[in-house]
Design a protein around this motif. Structure first.
Motif, PDB file in Angstrom:
ATOM      1  N   GLU A 222       6.506  42.080  25.185  1.00 32.90           N
ATOM      2  CA  GLU A 222       6.155  41.226  26.313  1.00 32.90           C
ATOM      3  C   GLU A 222       5.108  40.201  25.891  1.00 32.90           C
ATOM      4  N   PHE A 223       5.168  39.025  26.524  1.00 32.86           N
ATOM      5  CA  PHE A 223       4.174  37.990  26.251  1.00 32.86           C
ATOM      6  C   PHE A 223       3.999  37.134  27.496  1.00 32.86           C
ATOM      7  N   ALA A 224       2.878  36.431  27.553  1.00 33.43           N
ATOM      8  CA  ALA A 224       2.565  35.589  28.700  1.00 33.43           C
ATOM      9  C   ALA A 224       2.199  34.191  28.220  1.00 33.43           C
ATOM     10  N   LEU A 225       2.609  33.193  29.020  1.00 32.69           N
ATOM     11  CA  LEU A 225       2.350  31.795  28.687  1.00 32.69           C
ATOM     12  C   LEU A 225       1.496  31.158  29.772  1.00 32.69           C
ATOM     13  N   GLU A 226       0.399  30.557  29.363  1.00 36.12           N
ATOM     14  CA  GLU A 226      -0.499  29.884  30.307  1.00 36.12           C
ATOM     15  C   GLU A 226       0.087  28.546  30.763  1.00 36.12           C
ATOM     16  N   LYS A 227       0.836  27.903  29.897  1.00 38.46           N
ATOM     17  CA  LYS A 227       1.431  26.609  30.234  1.00 38.46           C
ATOM     18  C   LYS A 227       2.761  26.459  29.516  1.00 38.46           C
ATOM     19  N   ARG A 228       3.545  25.483  29.924  1.00 37.64           N
ATOM     20  CA  ARG A 228       4.836  25.215  29.316  1.00 37.64           C
ATOM     21  C   ARG A 228       4.650  24.949  27.827  1.00 37.64           C
ATOM     22  N   SER A 229       5.427  25.662  26.999  1.00 35.55           N
ATOM     23  CA  SER A 229       5.224  25.582  25.553  1.00 35.55           C
ATOM     24  C   SER A 229       6.527  25.839  24.810  1.00 35.55           C
ATOM     25  N   PRO A 230       6.652  25.257  23.618  1.00 35.61           N
ATOM     26  CA  PRO A 230       7.719  25.699  22.716  1.00 35.61           C
ATOM     27  C   PRO A 230       7.322  27.055  22.133  1.00 35.61           C
ATOM     28  N   VAL A 231       8.195  28.038  22.253  1.00 37.49           N
ATOM     29  CA  VAL A 231       7.866  29.408  21.848  1.00 37.49           C
ATOM     30  C   VAL A 231       8.779  29.869  20.728  1.00 37.49           C
ATOM     31  N   LYS A 232       8.175  30.410  19.687  1.00 38.12           N
ATOM     32  CA  LYS A 232       8.909  31.070  18.618  1.00 38.12           C
ATOM     33  C   LYS A 232       8.356  32.478  18.477  1.00 38.12           C
ATOM     34  N   LEU A 233       9.228  33.473  18.578  1.00 39.34           N
ATOM     35  CA  LEU A 233       8.840  34.866  18.410  1.00 39.34           C
ATOM     36  C   LEU A 233       9.733  35.450  17.327  1.00 39.34           C
ATOM     37  N   LYS A 234       9.128  35.826  16.209  1.00 41.14           N
ATOM     38  CA  LYS A 234       9.886  36.294  15.057  1.00 41.14           C
ATOM     39  C   LYS A 234       9.366  37.649  14.591  1.00 41.14           C
ATOM     40  N   VAL A 235      10.237  38.371  13.890  1.00 44.49           N
ATOM     41  CA  VAL A 235       9.887  39.672  13.304  1.00 44.49           C
ATOM     42  C   VAL A 235      10.013  39.560  11.790  1.00 44.49           C
ATOM     43  N   PHE A 236       9.031  40.132  11.084  1.00 44.41           N
ATOM     44  CA  PHE A 236       8.998  40.070   9.624  1.00 44.41           C
ATOM     45  C   PHE A 236       8.860  41.475   9.056  1.00 44.41           C
ATOM     46  N   ASP A 237       9.412  41.681   7.853  1.00 47.90           N
ATOM     47  CA  ASP A 237       9.190  42.957   7.185  1.00 47.90           C
ATOM     48  C   ASP A 237       7.867  42.914   6.434  1.00 47.90           C
ATOM     49  N   ILE A 238       7.563  43.992   5.711  1.00 46.50           N
ATOM     50  CA  ILE A 238       6.261  44.137   5.069  1.00 46.50           C
ATOM     51  C   ILE A 238       6.050  43.106   3.973  1.00 46.50           C
ATOM     52  N   THR A 239       7.146  42.521   3.446  1.00 44.72           N
ATOM     53  CA  THR A 239       7.051  41.509   2.394  1.00 44.72           C
ATOM     54  C   THR A 239       6.910  40.101   2.956  1.00 44.72           C
ATOM     55  N   GLY A 240       7.002  39.979   4.287  1.00 44.94           N
ATOM     56  CA  GLY A 240       6.924  38.671   4.896  1.00 44.94           C
ATOM     57  C   GLY A 240       8.268  38.003   5.122  1.00 44.94           C
ATOM     58  N   ARG A 241       9.353  38.708   4.837  1.00 47.63           N
ATOM     59  CA  ARG A 241      10.691  38.150   5.046  1.00 47.63           C
ATOM     60  C   ARG A 241      11.061  38.229   6.518  1.00 47.63           C
ATOM     61  N   LEU A 246      13.606  36.301  17.737  1.00 48.18           N
ATOM     62  CA  LEU A 246      13.861  36.777  19.097  1.00 48.18           C
ATOM     63  C   LEU A 246      13.819  35.671  20.132  1.00 48.18           C
ATOM     64  N   VAL A 247      12.937  34.703  19.949  1.00 54.50           N
ATOM     65  CA  VAL A 247      12.817  33.595  20.887  1.00 54.50           C
ATOM     66  C   VAL A 247      12.611  32.310  20.095  1.00 54.50           C
ATOM     67  N   ASP A 248      13.320  31.267  20.489  1.00 52.01           N
ATOM     68  CA  ASP A 248      13.127  29.937  19.917  1.00 52.01           C
ATOM     69  C   ASP A 248      13.530  28.940  20.997  1.00 52.01           C
ATOM     70  N   ASP A 249      12.593  28.693  21.926  1.00 49.25           N
ATOM     71  CA  ASP A 249      12.963  27.930  23.112  1.00 49.25           C
ATOM     72  C   ASP A 249      11.713  27.340  23.766  1.00 49.25           C
ATOM     73  N   MET A 250      11.925  26.365  24.638  1.00 49.81           N
ATOM     74  CA  MET A 250      10.852  25.827  25.477  1.00 49.81           C
ATOM     75  C   MET A 250      10.814  26.640  26.771  1.00 49.81           C
ATOM     76  N   LEU A 251       9.652  27.262  27.062  1.00 48.07           N
ATOM     77  CA  LEU A 251       9.536  28.131  28.226  1.00 48.07           C
ATOM     78  C   LEU A 251       8.427  27.645  29.148  1.00 48.07           C
ATOM     79  N   THR A 252       8.614  27.897  30.436  1.00 49.79           N
ATOM     80  CA  THR A 252       7.628  27.517  31.453  1.00 49.79           C
ATOM     81  C   THR A 252       6.551  28.601  31.566  1.00 49.79           C
ATOM     82  N   PRO A 253       5.434  28.325  32.234  1.00 49.68           N
ATOM     83  CA  PRO A 253       4.387  29.341  32.404  1.00 49.68           C
ATOM     84  C   PRO A 253       4.943  30.589  33.094  1.00 49.68           C
ATOM     85  N   GLY A 254       4.493  31.764  32.645  1.00 46.24           N
ATOM     86  CA  GLY A 254       4.949  33.014  33.225  1.00 46.24           C
ATOM     87  C   GLY A 254       4.849  34.140  32.229  1.00 46.24           C
ATOM     88  N   SER A 255       5.330  35.292  32.656  1.00 41.75           N
ATOM     89  CA  SER A 255       5.344  36.483  31.800  1.00 41.75           C
ATOM     90  C   SER A 255       6.785  36.816  31.442  1.00 41.75           C
TER      91      SER A 255
END
Length: 289
Positions: A222-241, A246-255
């Motif tokens: 879960e995450f929360a946005l104070e204002k409209r923003s381009p959001v990228k949410l990614k997962v990496f392994d221990i090596t940084g790969r 999970l998310v690559d989009d412009m989102l409005t304020p909200g949870s």
């Protein structure tokens, strides 16, 4: 078929075998040593730059940049024509063929048929989204698997032509299907849609700890946005790969919340990172199988 490795070498699969270019396509060299079948229908390259070739008569693998090929047909019926290949973030290899879908969890050494729920086993296209869900384009439409290929469900509502020969997913999780005679179709909704759980404007940007944690195979972030923003949410392994976007989009304020499905990934520690405007934060999660 065309594939490009991490060094930028280009591999072309043709009716006369595999060719390689190391100069951006200006020149090509034939690299067919060990290929007992040179009618190449599909190519895929994993994170170790191992090359997989699907042919009119089975599968081959090269671990030396195409210089030599090894036949890898254990578990495949005789005369299986492989027309499409896909590799997930955990390294599992999927082969679509005239006999359905086959999966290898050991780099192609052994294959298991994964056709439960497929009403059409002529598979022409495979695609995998950032959640690890697999999509199969067949002569009977599109099917989706949310459990690494163990089971398939038909998702054909809106398709006026069910003969699907090509699939692709974009960064927002929408899937595109190329058909035989009716053009291209796009899913109305993202296959990796982030869910808004509250539209009230939060007072700050926040990235919450995933739950459950440890998890197997899915967890919620879960995450929360104070204002409209381009959001990228990614997962990496221990090596940084990067193993998932999970998310690559412009989102409005909200949870918001999104589910991370780690099917196909090995147990271990991973990190998830959000970038929302100028806000960046990283947290740790643990996959325990």
């Amino acid at each position: 078929a065309v594939a490009i490795n991490s060094s930028g070498d280009i591999f072309a699969g043709t009716a006369g075998g595999v060719f390689r270019s190391t100069d951006n396509g200006d020149n090509w060299s034939e690299i067919n040593t060990g290929l007992a079948n040179t009618d190449i229908r599909a190519l895929a390259i994993n994170s170790n730059d191992h090359i997989f070739a699907g042919t009119a008569g089975g599968l081959f693998r090269s671990t030396d940049n195409g210089d030599n090929w090894l036949e890898i047909n254990a578990g495949l019926p005789t005369n299986t024509a492989v027309g499409t290949l896909a590799i997930n973030s955990g390294g599992d290899v999927f082969a679509g063929s005239n006999r359905g879908v086959f999966r290898s969890t050991d780099n192609g050494n052994n294959w298991n048929q994964m056709n439960t729920g497929l009403t059409s086993t002529r598979v022409a296209a495979l695609a995998i989204n950032s959640l690890g869900e697999i999509f199969a384009g067949t002569s009977g439409g599109v099917f989706r698997s949310t459990d690494n290929g163990d089971n398939w469900n038909e998702i054909n509502t809106g398709l006026t032509n069910s003969n699907v020969s090509a699939l692709a997913t974009n960064s927002t999780g929408h899937i595109f299907a190329g058909t035989s005679g009716a053009g291209v179709f796009r899913s109305l909704a993202s296959t990796t849609k982030v869910e808004e759980v509250a539209s009230a404007r939060p007072s700050s940007f926040v990235l919450e700890q995933n739950y459950p944690n440890p998890f197997n195979p899915s967890t919620t972030i879960e995450f929360a946005l104070e204002k409209r923003s381009p959001v990228k949410l990614k997962v990496f392994d221990i090596t940084g790969r990067e193993v998932a976007r999970l998310v690559d989009d412009m989102l409005t304020p909200g949870s918001y919340k999104v589910v991370f499905n780690a099917t196909g990934l090995p147990s271990g520690i991973y990190f998830y990172r959000i970038k929302a405007g100028k806000y960046t934060h990283t947290k740790k999660l643990m996959l325990l199988k």
